[in-house]
Design an enzyme around this catalytic site. Structure first.
Site, short mmCIF file in Angstrom:
data_model
loop_
_atom_site.label_atom_id
_atom_site.label_comp_id
_atom_site.label_asym_id
_atom_site.label_seq_id
_atom_site.Cartn_x
_atom_site.Cartn_y
_atom_site.Cartn_z
N GLY A 56 0.77 -1.24 0.00
CA GLY A 56 0.00 0.00 0.00
C GLY A 56 0.80 1.29 0.00
O GLY A 56 0.24 2.34 0.31
N SER A 57 2.08 1.24 -0.38
CA SER A 57 2.83 2.51 -0.32
C SER A 57 2.35 3.49 -1.40
O SER A 57 2.32 4.70 -1.16
CB SER A 57 4.35 2.26 -0.42
OG SER A 57 4.75 2.00 -1.72
N TRP A 58 1.95 2.99 -2.56
CA TRP A 58 1.41 3.91 -3.58
C TRP A 58 0.09 4.50 -3.08
O TRP A 58 -0.18 5.68 -3.25
CB TRP A 58 1.20 3.18 -4.92
CG TRP A 58 2.47 3.07 -5.73
CD1 TRP A 58 3.74 3.04 -5.23
CD2 TRP A 58 2.58 2.99 -7.16
NE1 TRP A 58 4.63 2.93 -6.27
CE2 TRP A 58 3.96 2.90 -7.45
CE3 TRP A 58 1.66 2.96 -8.21
CZ2 TRP A 58 4.44 2.80 -8.77
CZ3 TRP A 58 2.13 2.86 -9.51
CH2 TRP A 58 3.51 2.78 -9.79
N LYS A 108 3.75 -0.32 -14.24
CA LYS A 108 5.12 -0.86 -14.23
C LYS A 108 5.28 -1.81 -15.41
O LYS A 108 4.38 -2.60 -15.71
CB LYS A 108 5.33 -1.63 -12.92
CG LYS A 108 6.67 -2.36 -12.90
CD LYS A 108 7.12 -2.65 -11.51
CE LYS A 108 6.34 -3.78 -10.87
NZ LYS A 108 6.66 -3.87 -9.45
C1 LIG Z 1 5.16 -4.87 -6.18
S1 LIG Z 1 3.66 -5.23 -5.35
C2 LIG Z 1 2.86 -3.67 -5.36
C3 LIG Z 1 3.46 -2.70 -4.39
C4 LIG Z 1 2.56 -1.50 -4.16
N1 LIG Z 1 2.47 -0.64 -5.33
C5 LIG Z 1 3.06 -0.64 -3.01
O1 LIG Z 1 3.53 0.45 -3.27
O2 LIG Z 1 2.96 -1.08 -1.87
C6 LIG Z 1 2.79 -6.16 -6.55
C7 LIG Z 1 1.42 -6.59 -6.11
O3 LIG Z 1 0.74 -7.11 -7.26
C8 LIG Z 1 -0.29 -7.95 -6.74
N2 LIG Z 1 -0.91 -8.75 -7.80
C9 LIG Z 1 -0.31 -9.62 -8.64
N3 LIG Z 1 -1.24 -10.17 -9.47
C10 LIG Z 1 -2.44 -9.60 -9.17
C11 LIG Z 1 -3.77 -9.76 -9.67
N4 LIG Z 1 -4.04 -10.60 -10.66
N5 LIG Z 1 -4.77 -9.02 -9.11
C12 LIG Z 1 -4.51 -8.17 -8.09
N6 LIG Z 1 -3.26 -7.98 -7.57
C13 LIG Z 1 -2.24 -8.68 -8.10
C14 LIG Z 1 0.46 -8.78 -5.71
O4 LIG Z 1 -0.43 -9.38 -4.79
C15 LIG Z 1 1.38 -7.71 -5.07
O5 LIG Z 1 0.83 -7.23 -3.88
#
Ligand SMILES: C[S@@+](CC[C@H](N)C(=O)[O-])C[C@H]1O[C@@H](n2cnc3c(N)ncnc32)[C@H](O)[C@@H]1O
Length: 308
Positions: free
Chosen positions: A53-55, A161
């Site tokens: 959740g940082s974004w 991304k």
């Molecule tokens: C790099 S993290 C995101 C970090 C976030 N932007 C932050 O700032 O905290 C990638 C996220 O993509 C999610 N994810 C991957 N496939 C997904 C899907 N099909 N539906 C929803 N979330 C998904 C994962 O659960 C993970 O939490």
């Protein structure tokens, strides 16, 4: 790697904990916003793949808190497969961005109104099989894009991304059909040694006569077929087979974030003149995949297998 060596190697990791961000990725969105003023006039936002959740924290601080007393209260929806701890002004949805039902859930929260800004920092679990990982990542971006075509208002902005792999110019070409302006941006907080970058797509221009519709078990090719931007993107297929040379798009590349700010690939020595403590992460994972294994280990239910 111990906590303090990570603090030393990666100043963004340490700063994130000091400033209360749940992940160092917060700096990437902050630097993208510094460069592109993404949040100007934005009231309805969707943060896809948002956990931990940082974004969403950045969106809450920059959009919700700064405009909560204004005429129209900002609405931010954060979607992830993982549960998320609450953030002020953010509605969290535990859902799969590849599932059509997720669209109606978001629209319900917005009262049927379109979004001004959609971002996706999605990353699938890595298998280690390079081609497969690249393919799944590309599919995740396309799923985010499909949702975006159903949710974003004309003129809106989409940021996601990407990994600058073999077929990335195909993705730029597809985006070029939907947005007036597509830029590949690399924030300073994103490691220079990684292929990670962010596409910043501005001024969404819906394709005339095309009503995007999400259906269960529909491939991304089928989804975009009617929009005549569907291009096969199978593993091993060559871009030139599908796009004539003049249609290929090379997105401009922009490095963002102050060049004098920390280099995420560098190792910094910590200032020993001040008493330093290693800080705990701001938010521990709510439901990490290893949680069950830890519980089983605690209960002595994890048996070590004897291999001969
Ligand atoms: C790099 S993290 C995101 C970090 C976030 N932007 C932050 O700032 O905290 C990638 C996220 O993509 C999610 N994810 C991957 N496939 C997904 C899907 N099909 N539906 C929803 N979330 C998904 C994962 O659960 C993970 O939490």
């Amino acid at each position: 790697m111990g906590k303090s060596s990570k603090d030393k190697r990666d100043l963004y990791y340490r700063k994130a904990k000091e400033e209360g961000w749940r992940a160092r990725s917060a700096f990437k969105l902050l630097q993208l916003n510094e460069q592109f003023q993404l949040f100007k006039g934005v009231r309805r936002v969707v943060d896809l793949c948002a956990a931990p959740g940082s974004w969403s924290q950045v969106l809450s601080r920059e959009i919700y808190e700064k405009n909560v007393d204004g005429e129209s209260e900002p609405k931010i929806v954060a979607v992830d497969l993982q549960p998320m701890s609450p953030i002020k002004g953010v509605t969290t949805l535990q859902a799969d961005i590849t599932h059509p039902k997720t669209l109606s859930k978001i629209l319900d929260i917005f009262g049927g109104e379109p979004a001004d800004f959609i971002c996706s920092d999605g990353a699938p679990d890595v298998t280690g099989l390079h081609d497969l990982d690249e393919y799944i990542q590309a599919q995740l971006i396309l799923s985010a894009l499909q949702l975006t075509t159903c949710l974003l208002k004309p003129g809106g902005t989409f940021v996601a991304k990407i990994f600058r792999g073999r077929d990335i110019d195909l993705m730029y070409a597809q985006l070029g059909y939907l947005f007036e302006n597509v830029i590949c941006a690399k924030p300073r907080a994103s490691r220079g040694t990684s292929l990670e970058a962010f596409i910043v797509c501005r001024n969404y221009t819906p394709i005339p006569g095309w009503t995007p519709q999400l259906k269960l078990n529909q491939s991304t090719e089928e989804f975009f077929e009617d929009a005549s931007i569907a291009r096969k993107n199978k593993l091993g297929d060559k871009l030139e087979n599908y796009l004539p040379t003049e249609e290929r798009h090379i997105a401009p590349f922009v490095a963002c974030g102050d060049l004098s700010s920390y280099d995420s690939d560098a190792t910094y020595s910590l200032d020993h003149s001040v008493a330093r403590v290693s800080l705990d992460p701001v938010q521990s994972p709510t439901a990490p995949p290893y949680k069950k294994a830890i519980e089983m280990k605690r209960k002595g239910q994890l048996k070590q297998k004897a291999y001969k």
